[in-house]
Enzyme design. Structure first.
Site, PDB file in Angstrom:
ATOM      1  N   GLY A   1       7.016  35.472  81.883  1.00 56.26           N
ATOM      2  CA  GLY A   1       7.672  36.503  82.633  1.00 56.26           C
ATOM      3  C   GLY A   1       9.056  36.861  82.132  1.00 56.26           C
ATOM      4  O   GLY A   1       9.633  37.445  82.671  1.00 56.26           O
TER       5      GLY A   1
ATOM      6  N   ASP B   1       8.764  46.225  82.518  1.00 56.58           N
ATOM      7  CA  ASP B   1       8.935  45.593  81.343  1.00 56.58           C
ATOM      8  C   ASP B   1       8.864  46.442  79.958  1.00 56.58           C
ATOM      9  O   ASP B   1       9.592  46.437  79.326  1.00 56.58           O
ATOM     10  CB  ASP B   1       7.794  44.779  81.085  1.00 56.58           C
ATOM     11  CG  ASP B   1       7.586  43.513  82.136  1.00 56.58           C
ATOM     12  OD1 ASP B   1       8.454  43.631  83.026  1.00 56.58           O
ATOM     13  OD2 ASP B   1       7.068  42.507  81.647  1.00 56.58           O
TER      14      ASP B   1
ATOM     15  N   GLY C   1       8.417  39.046  79.521  1.00 56.95           N
ATOM     16  CA  GLY C   1       7.940  40.415  79.093  1.00 56.95           C
ATOM     17  C   GLY C   1       7.432  40.283  77.563  1.00 56.95           C
ATOM     18  O   GLY C   1       7.792  41.548  76.807  1.00 56.95           O
ATOM     19  N   SER C   2       6.925  39.371  77.214  1.00 57.10           N
ATOM     20  CA  SER C   2       6.596  39.460  75.714  1.00 57.10           C
ATOM     21  C   SER C   2       5.458  40.360  75.529  1.00 57.10           C
ATOM     22  O   SER C   2       5.511  40.785  74.339  1.00 57.10           O
ATOM     23  CB  SER C   2       6.312  37.765  75.304  1.00 57.10           C
ATOM     24  OG  SER C   2       5.000  37.498  75.740  1.00 57.10           O
ATOM     25  N   SER C   3       4.570  40.593  76.326  1.00 55.23           N
ATOM     26  CA  SER C   3       3.394  41.462  76.018  1.00 55.23           C
ATOM     27  C   SER C   3       3.845  42.837  76.033  1.00 55.23           C
ATOM     28  O   SER C   3       3.668  43.770  75.166  1.00 55.23           O
ATOM     29  CB  SER C   3       2.289  41.480  77.044  1.00 55.23           C
ATOM     30  OG  SER C   3       2.489  41.669  78.295  1.00 55.23           O
ATOM     31  N   ALA C   4       4.956  43.175  76.941  1.00 50.49           N
ATOM     32  CA  ALA C   4       5.465  44.533  76.730  1.00 50.49           C
ATOM     33  C   ALA C   4       6.340  44.602  75.513  1.00 50.49           C
ATOM     34  O   ALA C   4       6.175  45.671  74.853  1.00 50.49           O
ATOM     35  CB  ALA C   4       6.572  44.702  77.952  1.00 50.49           C
ATOM     36  N   ALA C   5       7.221  43.593  75.157  1.00 50.36           N
ATOM     37  CA  ALA C   5       7.790  43.864  74.059  1.00 50.36           C
ATOM     38  C   ALA C   5       6.930  43.873  72.754  1.00 50.36           C
ATOM     39  O   ALA C   5       7.140  44.695  71.755  1.00 50.36           O
ATOM     40  CB  ALA C   5       8.681  42.595  73.542  1.00 50.36           C
TER      41      ALA C   5
HETATM   42  O1  PMV Z   1       6.551  37.859  85.901  1.00 47.26           O
HETATM   43  P1  PMV Z   1       6.645  39.158  85.379  1.00 47.26           P
HETATM   44  O2  PMV Z   1       7.579  39.524  84.306  1.00 47.26           O
HETATM   45  O3  PMV Z   1       5.396  39.961  84.898  1.00 47.26           O
HETATM   46  O4  PMV Z   1       7.499  40.014  86.571  1.00 47.26           O
HETATM   47  C1  PMV Z   1       6.653  40.436  87.791  1.00 47.26           C
HETATM   48  C2  PMV Z   1       7.500  41.188  88.738  1.00 47.26           C
HETATM   49  C3  PMV Z   1       6.969  41.631  90.048  1.00 47.26           C
HETATM   50  O5  PMV Z   1       7.961  42.282  90.777  1.00 47.26           O
HETATM   51  C4  PMV Z   1       6.454  40.157  90.767  1.00 47.26           C
HETATM   52  C5  PMV Z   1       5.691  42.573  89.774  1.00 47.26           C
HETATM   53  C6  PMV Z   1       6.064  43.710  89.185  1.00 47.26           C
HETATM   54  O6  PMV Z   1       5.116  44.561  88.398  1.00 47.26           O
HETATM   55  O7  PMV Z   1       7.160  44.346  89.159  1.00 47.26           O
END
Ligand code: PMV
Length: 289
Positions: A75, A123, A77-81
């Protein structure tokens, strides 16, 4: 050869509610992913589907070397980075002249293609531009960056964003009279936070409320709650899960003097702590080694 790096992110407020058009606040954090791209006659098969898709989108062949300070599938955001850094490195190495906005758009397409159409632009946007961003539907507004002492706790339990998003959708379908007011309350917490950026104590209280509401939505995890409670007991001003939940990471807002103690309390719960803060820089060129 071109080396670029891009930061990870956390959701300060509003995850899950953003899926329903409510406001959310995300922030770039210091840990980064570095990607080196070199022209090649043949595409060396990258060990990441995101990287392969970046080369496909940009229509070139190359080799890639990745170093990451970010844990994956947690969660942050490593894939986005990885995607953002790879696209910018390709753009540089092949002199393609695309703007940051264009590359952020392509990065979002890459994530959507790899994640079966399910990826918000949050992200990739935050990783591209850095700092703090208010997200409302498709609109994104960059906010004045806020210096905060943060301790991230990685529960070391992997989570799936899509199954957590589906869980909330299911609750909304089955019990709208319960789910909808919770989502509205998360939105109210986010809006209130916008007015308390200069008041860390109040911001901490709002983080605690946001965590409780996410728990009520059914996206909590026992280890996340354990870390949140341990951080608060160690003197954090507030603590909440970040991102989709069901595992992954939480973070605590701390005073300077409390951050080491909070990190120790998190590590004592069989989790990994990262002391960090905002990264006002997004994707950037690094020196080639
Ligand atoms: O866990 P992450 O970083 O992929 O965050 C998801 C955030 C959500 O609000 C649950 C989904 C989204 O696409 O915004």
């Amino acid at each position: 050869m071109a080396t670029w790096s891009a930061p990870g992110k956390i959701f300060l407020f509003g995850e899950h509610a953003v899926v329903y058009g409510k406001p959310g606040i995300a922030m770039a954090i210091k840990p980064r992913v570095m990607v080196t791209v070199r022209k090649a006659k043949r595409q060396k098969k990258p060990n990441s589907s995101y990287i392969a898709e970046c080369f496909r989108q940009m229509g070139v062949l190359g080799s890639v070397y990745v170093r990451s300070q970010l844990p994956s599938s947690s969660g942050l955001g490593s894939s986005a980075a990885v995607t953002v850094a790879t696209l910018n490195a390709i753009n540089d190495e092949f002199d393609m002249g695309k703007s940051l906005e264009e590359l952020a758009g392509i990065a979002h397409t890459v994530e959507k293609n790899i994640q079966d159409g399910r990826a918000s632009a949050t992200d990739t946007y935050v990783s591209t531009f850095g700092g703090m961003v208010l997200i409302t539907g498709d609109a994104k507004r960059r906010l004045p960056p806020l210096q905060m002492q943060l301790v991230i706790g990685n529960s070391l339990t992997h989570h799936s964003t899509s199954s957590m998003v589906a869980r909330v959708a299911e609750l909304k379908r089955k019990r709208p009279e319960i789910a909808d007011p919770i989502i509205d309350a998360i939105a109210a917490v986010t809006t209130c936070a916008m007015h308390h950026f200069n008041n860390p104590r109040e911001l901490g209280n709002l983080m605690n409320m946001n965590h409780a509401l996410l728990d009520a939505l059914g996206v909590g995890h026992p280890q996340l709650s354990r870390l949140v409670l341990a951080a608060r007991a160690a003197g954090a001003l507030g603590a909440k899960m970040t991102g989709a939940g069901g595992g992954g990471c939480m973070f605590a807002l701390c005073s300077k003097s409390a951050k080491t103690r909070v990190a120790g309390a998190i590590e004592a719960c069989d989790a990994r702590a990262i002391i960090t803060g905002i990264d006002t820089q997004g994707v950037r060129k690094e020196k080639d080694e």
